[in-house]
Design a protein around this motif. Sequence first.
Motif, short mmCIF file in Angstrom:
data_model
loop_
_atom_site.label_atom_id
_atom_site.label_comp_id
_atom_site.label_asym_id
_atom_site.label_seq_id
_atom_site.Cartn_x
_atom_site.Cartn_y
_atom_site.Cartn_z
N LEU A 295 0.86 -1.18 0.00
CA LEU A 295 0.00 0.00 0.00
C LEU A 295 0.90 1.23 0.00
N VAL A 296 0.87 2.01 -1.07
CA VAL A 296 1.75 3.17 -1.21
C VAL A 296 0.95 4.44 -0.98
N ASP A 297 1.39 5.23 0.01
CA ASP A 297 0.75 6.49 0.36
C ASP A 297 1.59 7.63 -0.21
N PHE A 298 1.11 8.28 -1.27
CA PHE A 298 1.78 9.45 -1.83
C PHE A 298 1.30 10.68 -1.08
N TRP A 299 2.25 11.42 -0.47
CA TRP A 299 1.90 12.52 0.41
C TRP A 299 2.92 13.64 0.28
N ALA A 300 2.66 14.74 1.00
CA ALA A 300 3.62 15.85 1.08
C ALA A 300 3.44 16.54 2.43
N GLN A 301 4.49 17.15 2.91
CA GLN A 301 4.49 17.75 4.23
C GLN A 301 3.48 18.90 4.34
N TRP A 302 3.30 19.65 3.25
CA TRP A 302 2.40 20.81 3.28
C TRP A 302 0.92 20.43 3.20
N CYS A 303 0.63 19.16 2.94
CA CYS A 303 -0.74 18.69 2.68
C CYS A 303 -1.42 18.27 3.99
N ASP A 304 -2.37 19.10 4.46
CA ASP A 304 -3.07 18.80 5.72
C ASP A 304 -3.85 17.48 5.66
N PRO A 305 -4.61 17.21 4.59
CA PRO A 305 -5.32 15.92 4.51
C PRO A 305 -4.36 14.73 4.56
N CYS A 306 -3.14 14.92 4.02
CA CYS A 306 -2.15 13.85 4.06
C CYS A 306 -1.77 13.53 5.50
N ARG A 307 -1.57 14.57 6.28
CA ARG A 307 -1.17 14.36 7.68
C ARG A 307 -2.31 13.74 8.48
N MET A 308 -3.55 14.02 8.08
CA MET A 308 -4.70 13.38 8.73
C MET A 308 -4.79 11.91 8.36
#
Length: 268
Positions: A22-35
């Motif tokens: 399961l690969v989670d593509f994210w970024a530090q600036w992305c609030d939904p990503c941190r959630m």
Amino acid sequence: MNDHQFDFSCDVLEQSHELPVLVDFWAQWCDPCRMLTPVLERIAEKFGGKVKLVKINTEEYPDIASRYNVSGIPNVKLFIDGSITDEFTGALPEAQIEQWLKRALPSRYSAEVKLAQDLVGEGKERQAAAILDEVLVNEADNIAALALMIRIRLFGHPDDALKLNERLEGEPGYGEFCDAVRTLGGLLQKDEDALPDDPVRERYRAALACLRSGAFSDALEAFIGVIRESRYYDDDGSRKACIAIFKYLGEDHPVTLKHRRVFDRALY
């Protein structure tokens, strides 16, 4: 996994031949990503041993994000045998992600369920049921095994089938099947001595007998005959029975195709 120290080909593509990744593509600036991150971590732990979670920061690995068409984040992709088999975008609720992953992950018992399906096709339902019993002991939420077991048990043991059907309720793609099983199970358990007195009573009882024996075409013919004579007999039981049979068999089944238009004309 620390996304600063990994090799995508090795840790995702090659690994996915042994275990779904399961690969989670994210970024530090992305609030939904941190959630989403802690949600995915909890789910991966809950599915322990069935899936591996890898986080990839799109700011640090833009080439990988571009290669796999990541246009919005968070974006979660499931890799199996080196390829993407399913994905979603956005911070979905935890329960919804669990349901998605449960459907997307391959079962360890897919070969056993396929064998059971083949046995049912050969009329060897007892052998098929024994295999499915073992599968459901080890993987109680195996939807394909559950649905097939319901089909095997419905006409001989409707009470068992209805209990199993409760476990299948709410599963995406099985709504009509569950409705049909619920209706057919009730008809199969019906107390015929309590049927309303009416000239169509014996025809209705004959339809129920055909249903119990699995003679769907004869059952439909008899139920449609009841509809023509006494439309609402037994609380509209014949109409409900016909619709349940059509749903149970499927719209493309030869028996459904043979009787559907006749049924529709009988109603009007």
